[in-house]
Scaffold this motif. Structure first.
Motif, PDB file in Angstrom:
ATOM      1  N   SER A  23      -6.826  -8.405   3.644  1.00 60.20           N
ATOM      2  CA  SER A  23      -7.801  -9.363   4.187  1.00 60.20           C
ATOM      3  C   SER A  23      -8.369  -8.828   5.492  1.00 60.20           C
ATOM      4  CB  SER A  23      -7.141 -10.728   4.411  1.00 60.20           C
ATOM      5  OG  SER A  23      -6.088 -10.636   5.344  1.00 60.20           O
ATOM      6  N   VAL A  59     -12.595 -12.214   4.313  1.00 57.89           N
ATOM      7  CA  VAL A  59     -12.548 -11.824   2.912  1.00 57.89           C
ATOM      8  C   VAL A  59     -11.138 -11.349   2.585  1.00 57.89           C
ATOM      9  CG1 VAL A  59     -13.353  -9.489   3.458  1.00 57.89           C
ATOM     10  CG2 VAL A  59     -13.590 -10.370   1.134  1.00 57.89           C
ATOM     11  N   THR A  60     -10.655 -11.729   1.404  1.00 55.45           N
ATOM     12  CA  THR A  60      -9.319 -11.345   0.955  1.00 55.45           C
ATOM     13  C   THR A  60      -9.397 -10.850  -0.480  1.00 55.45           C
ATOM     14  OG1 THR A  60      -8.280 -13.036   2.358  1.00 55.45           O
ATOM     15  CG2 THR A  60      -6.942 -12.102   0.587  1.00 55.45           C
ATOM     16  N   GLY A  61      -8.780  -9.711  -0.725  1.00 59.69           N
ATOM     17  CA  GLY A  61      -8.723  -9.163  -2.068  1.00 59.69           C
ATOM     18  C   GLY A  61      -7.290  -8.847  -2.453  1.00 59.69           C
ATOM     19  N   ALA A  79      -6.746  -9.314 -10.578  1.00 56.51           N
ATOM     20  CA  ALA A  79      -7.570  -8.926  -9.430  1.00 56.51           C
ATOM     21  C   ALA A  79      -8.238 -10.181  -8.870  1.00 56.51           C
ATOM     22  CB  ALA A  79      -8.623  -7.897  -9.837  1.00 56.51           C
ATOM     23  N   THR A  80      -8.163 -10.368  -7.564  1.00 56.66           N
ATOM     24  CA  THR A  80      -8.755 -11.539  -6.917  1.00 56.66           C
ATOM     25  C   THR A  80      -9.626 -11.106  -5.745  1.00 56.66           C
ATOM     26  OG1 THR A  80      -6.867 -11.853  -5.422  1.00 56.66           O
ATOM     27  CG2 THR A  80      -6.775 -12.965  -7.549  1.00 56.66           C
ATOM     28  N   LEU A  81     -10.654 -11.897  -5.491  1.00 51.76           N
ATOM     29  CA  LEU A  81     -11.521 -11.685  -4.334  1.00 51.76           C
ATOM     30  C   LEU A  81     -11.967 -13.055  -3.830  1.00 51.76           C
ATOM     31  CD1 LEU A  81     -12.976  -9.585  -2.545  1.00 51.76           C
ATOM     32  CD2 LEU A  81     -14.943  -9.783  -4.089  1.00 51.76           C
ATOM     33  N   LEU A 120      -4.595  -7.139  -5.748  1.00 49.25           N
ATOM     34  CA  LEU A 120      -4.300  -6.510  -7.033  1.00 49.25           C
ATOM     35  C   LEU A 120      -2.810  -6.706  -7.300  1.00 49.25           C
ATOM     36  CD1 LEU A 120      -6.272  -3.132  -6.664  1.00 49.25           C
ATOM     37  CD2 LEU A 120      -6.925  -5.101  -8.066  1.00 49.25           C
ATOM     38  N   ALA A 155      -2.270  -7.158  -1.266  1.00 46.59           N
ATOM     39  CA  ALA A 155      -3.287  -8.101  -0.777  1.00 46.59           C
ATOM     40  C   ALA A 155      -3.820  -7.573   0.548  1.00 46.59           C
ATOM     41  CB  ALA A 155      -2.690  -9.484  -0.589  1.00 46.59           C
ATOM     42  N   LYS A 212     -13.724 -18.143  -4.571  1.00 42.76           N
ATOM     43  CA  LYS A 212     -12.678 -17.256  -5.084  1.00 42.76           C
ATOM     44  C   LYS A 212     -12.944 -16.900  -6.534  1.00 42.76           C
ATOM     45  CE  LYS A 212      -7.660 -16.838  -5.669  1.00 42.76           C
ATOM     46  NZ  LYS A 212      -6.336 -17.500  -5.495  1.00 42.76           N
TER      47      LYS A 212
END
Length: 440
Positions: free
Chosen positions: A277, A287-289, A355-357, A291, A275, A373
């Motif tokens: 950010s 922003v936070t991403g 996967a998140t954003l 995997l 993660a 999100k």
């Protein structure tokens, strides 16, 4: 408080409900019925302060329950569920310099029993005597008999947290052992007489069969028998995990790795986690991403399913004697279905890659914050049934029968797409918010 270093807590909670339920539209003339449920919770907790800043905590919870249930689209089908659960844990925690640690030993016991009628009937509403039972095509009554299940789980969990010069380090482990048993003490029978039924005033029943045959009215010609069984399962599992959480070049980074093993499938699985950010230079937006990979870890239900009884189907035909149709208790087996297997056949552990954003920031003129999100999740190696194959086996009553066979594979796939928009604002000690979400 009992002393300066010893504290006790005891609690009791009781919930009781009585509900009036009405039957489904096809059974309205049977009127309402009462259903009751009772659940209790007993709690005892003790905390002891030890030398060197350590704390010892013990806690036990016992939760018995009993509930009644009736399906509104049938009659005489009351199911009574009862059981309880015992959860006990002993926890020791402390610190050493900049590190803090915790060890927890726990044991959980659960007992779930079901009481229900032994035989289920689905008889055509065209059969004499059942015209007024249901407004639908069939009159359904009875159940599939009693069932009981017990489960014991013992686990040891350890956690360690350490502040380093460049990041926070967190480590952990868990080992567990589960024993479970599921029992059907005698076979359950379901008579399917909706389309598989002979109706006529020429019916003669060679023996007293109860609702499955009635002289001068009807005879059911097919039923399924679900065999008795005593399914037992024992699973050992172990996990190790670690993660680093710190600042790298203006980015907040959390990177981790998890190892899992369980004895049911016998696989060793390693799952990475990441993660990242960062605060953007625009109006407080961040922003936070991420995997991540997640492996399935709950296989007790599959293990018990392997030990369930064989399902057999039986059919019969009447014999014409002097202008009458005589139905004897001479059923011929036409169906044989074994429980599916999951263990010892080389299956992989199902997993999901995610996967998140997300974007988060303040809402100036309204106050509060918003968050947008998105999530992409792909499930692979999911359990799926193979194409049906047939094989010939000997029939219990003589001759042979064709058995349909399916095996479990890892050919299943699953995809998920999600987008959410959230708004949250605090008002004193309270907060309020709204959420709009799209899923596919």
């Amino acid at each position: 408080p009992v002393s300066d270093t010893f504290r006790l807590l005891a609690g009791y909670n009781r919930s009781w409900a009585s509900v009036t339920n009405f039957p489904g539209n096809n059974y309205l003339h049977y009127g309402p019925h009462q259903q009751e449920s009772l659940s209790e919770n007993f709690l005892l907790k003790a905390v002891k302060d030890l030398p060197r800043g350590m704390t010892l905590t013990g806690q036990a919870t016992w939760s018995p329950y009993e509930s009644e249930y009736r399906n509104g689209n049938a009659i005489d089908n009351e199911v009574i569920s009862n059981g309880g659960g015992l959860n006990a844990r002993l926890e020791l925690e402390g610190s050493r310099g900049d590190a803090n640690w915790r060890l927890q030993l726990s044991h959980a016991y659960a007992d779930n029993d079901r009481e229900a009628p032994d035989v289920n009937y689905a008889i055509s509403s065209d059969a004499p005597g059942y015209e007024g039972c249901s407004l639908g095509t069939s009159c359904s009554f009875g159940g599939l008999g009693p069932l009981s299940q017990e489960q014991n789980e013992t686990a040891l969990i350890g956690r360690w947290g350490q502040s380093l010069s460049f990041a926070d380090l967190r480590l952990g482990f868990e080992v567990s052992h589960i024993d479970a048993e599921r029992v059907r003490s005698h076979p359950a029978v379901a008579y399917v007489g909706v389309s598989d039924i002979y109706i006529g005033d020429d019916v003669v029943c060679a023996s007293d069969e109860g609702p499955s045959c009635s002289d001068g009215a009807y005879a059911i010609t097919r039923y399924n028998a679900y065999g008795d069984f005593d399914a037992q399962a024992s699973i050992e599992a172990a996990s190790l995990w670690g993660e680093l959480d710190g600042e790298v070049g203006g980015f907040r980074v959390r990177v981790g790795l998890r190892y899992d093993y369980e004895s049911f499938l016998g696989n060793h699985n390693i799952a990475p986690r990441l993660a990242v950010s960062r605060d953007l230079p625009w109006a407080g937006i961040s922003v936070t991403g991420g995997l991540n990979r997640y492996y399935g870890r709950s296989f007790l239900g599959y293990a018990l399913r392997e030990g369930q009884g064989v399902t057999r189907g039986y059919e019969r035909t009447g014999t014409e004697v002097e202008g009458r149709m005589v139905f004897a208790d001479d059923w011929a087996q036409t169906l044989h279905s074994d429980p599916v297997r999951y263990s010892n056949i080389g299956l992989n552990t199902p997993y999901s890659d995610e996967a998140t954003l997300a974007f988060q920031g303040p809402v100036g003129w309204l106050g509060g914050e918003y968050r947008i999100k998105g999530i992409l999740r792909e499930g692979r190696d999911q359990f799926a049934s193979s194409l049906t194959e047939t094989e010939t086996i000997d029939r219990e009553t003589g001759g042979t029968i064709t058995r349909r066979v399916q095996t479990i594979t890892n050919d299943g796939e699953r995809s998920y797409r999600g987008l959410s928009l959230e708004y949250l604002r605090s008002f004193g000690r309270d907060h309020a918010g709204c959420r709009f979400e799209l899923e596919q």
